[in-house]
Design a protein around this motif. Structure first.
Motif, short mmCIF file in Angstrom:
data_model
loop_
_atom_site.label_atom_id
_atom_site.label_comp_id
_atom_site.label_asym_id
_atom_site.label_seq_id
_atom_site.Cartn_x
_atom_site.Cartn_y
_atom_site.Cartn_z
N ALA A 97 -1.77 -3.69 -13.07
CA ALA A 97 -1.31 -2.32 -12.82
C ALA A 97 -0.98 -1.61 -14.13
O ALA A 97 -1.34 -0.44 -14.32
CB ALA A 97 -0.10 -2.34 -11.89
N TYR A 132 3.84 1.74 -1.30
CA TYR A 132 4.52 1.96 -2.57
C TYR A 132 3.60 1.80 -3.79
O TYR A 132 4.04 1.97 -4.91
CB TYR A 132 5.73 1.04 -2.68
CG TYR A 132 6.82 1.47 -1.74
CD1 TYR A 132 7.72 2.47 -2.09
CD2 TYR A 132 6.91 0.93 -0.47
CE1 TYR A 132 8.69 2.90 -1.22
CE2 TYR A 132 7.88 1.35 0.42
CZ TYR A 132 8.77 2.33 0.05
OH TYR A 132 9.73 2.76 0.93
N ASN A 133 2.35 1.44 -3.54
CA ASN A 133 1.38 1.26 -4.61
C ASN A 133 1.90 0.29 -5.67
O ASN A 133 1.80 0.52 -6.87
CB ASN A 133 1.01 2.61 -5.24
CG ASN A 133 -0.27 2.54 -6.03
OD1 ASN A 133 -1.16 1.74 -5.73
ND2 ASN A 133 -0.37 3.35 -7.07
N LYS A 134 2.47 -0.81 -5.19
CA LYS A 134 3.02 -1.86 -6.06
C LYS A 134 2.58 -3.21 -5.51
O LYS A 134 2.42 -3.38 -4.29
CB LYS A 134 4.55 -1.84 -6.05
CG LYS A 134 5.17 -0.59 -6.64
CD LYS A 134 5.23 -0.68 -8.13
CE LYS A 134 5.96 0.52 -8.71
NZ LYS A 134 6.28 0.35 -10.09
N LEU A 142 0.82 -1.21 0.00
CA LEU A 142 0.00 0.00 0.00
C LEU A 142 0.86 1.26 0.00
O LEU A 142 0.53 2.24 -0.68
CB LEU A 142 -0.96 -0.02 1.19
CG LEU A 142 -2.00 -1.14 1.18
CD1 LEU A 142 -2.78 -1.16 2.49
CD2 LEU A 142 -2.93 -1.01 -0.01
N LYS A 173 -3.05 1.75 -15.76
CA LYS A 173 -2.33 3.03 -15.92
C LYS A 173 -2.54 3.64 -17.29
O LYS A 173 -2.21 4.78 -17.52
CB LYS A 173 -0.83 2.83 -15.68
CG LYS A 173 -0.50 2.68 -14.22
CD LYS A 173 0.99 2.55 -14.01
CE LYS A 173 1.30 2.35 -12.55
NZ LYS A 173 2.73 2.13 -12.30
#
Length: 164
Positions: A159, A116-118, A114, A163
């Motif tokens: 992801a 690092y949004n990875k 969460l 994007k």
């Protein structure tokens, strides 16, 4: 989860995208090396089967499963990764240590993802005994490392698609 009805390495009913162009970090625990080494072998084999190259996979070892969260954070801070795979094994013992480690690691891995949004993948076995761990690291229930790698590929792909 591996059960009599589900093998960790059975992905025949799911579509797995190509891993080509994605960079993966793998943090693997040295504790219970017989098991974690097999998890690592499974994860790397699956990544390569789906078009990942040696240059796209960075592997770091840490002393134990507890250190996986920190390793994931250090990997994400040091390089541009599309996903991190955390591989470890915690076997129930005679004390509550098992509960504290499992809770800390699952929360730590989630928090790093969460922050690092990875995608940071939980490839950690939490078993009652060593036999269960062996059965889930390439034994009769498949390999959790395989499952973790497939999850990493799918989440990196998700992801990328979101994007656009």
């Amino acid at each position: 989860m591996a059960t009599a009805f589900k093998n960790l390495s059975d992905f025949s009913s799911t579509e797995i995208p190509s891993a080509k162009g994605f960079k993966f970090g793998i943090a693997v625990s040295e504790w219970n090396h017989k098991v974690t080494g097999a998890l690592l072998d499974g994860a790397v084999a699956v990544l390569k089967k789906h078009d990942s190259t040696d240059n796209d996979i960075v592997i770091v070892s840490v002393p134990g499963t507890f250190e996986l969260s920190t390793a994931a954070q250090l990997l994400l801070e040091s390089q541009e990764f599309d996903a991190i795979i955390c591989l470890g094994c915690v076997v129930q013992g005679e004390t509550r240590h098992f509960d504290f480690i499992c809770d800390a690691v699952s929360n730590g891995i989630t928090n790093v993802a969460l922050k690092y949004n990875k995608p940071v993948i939980f490839g950690v076995l939490t078993t009652d005994n060593m036999q269960q761990a062996i059965e889930r690291s390439g034994g009769k229930h498949g390999n959790k490392g395989d499952e973790a790698a497939v999850t990493a590929i799918k989440m990196a792909d998700l992801a990328k698609r979101l994007k656009k």
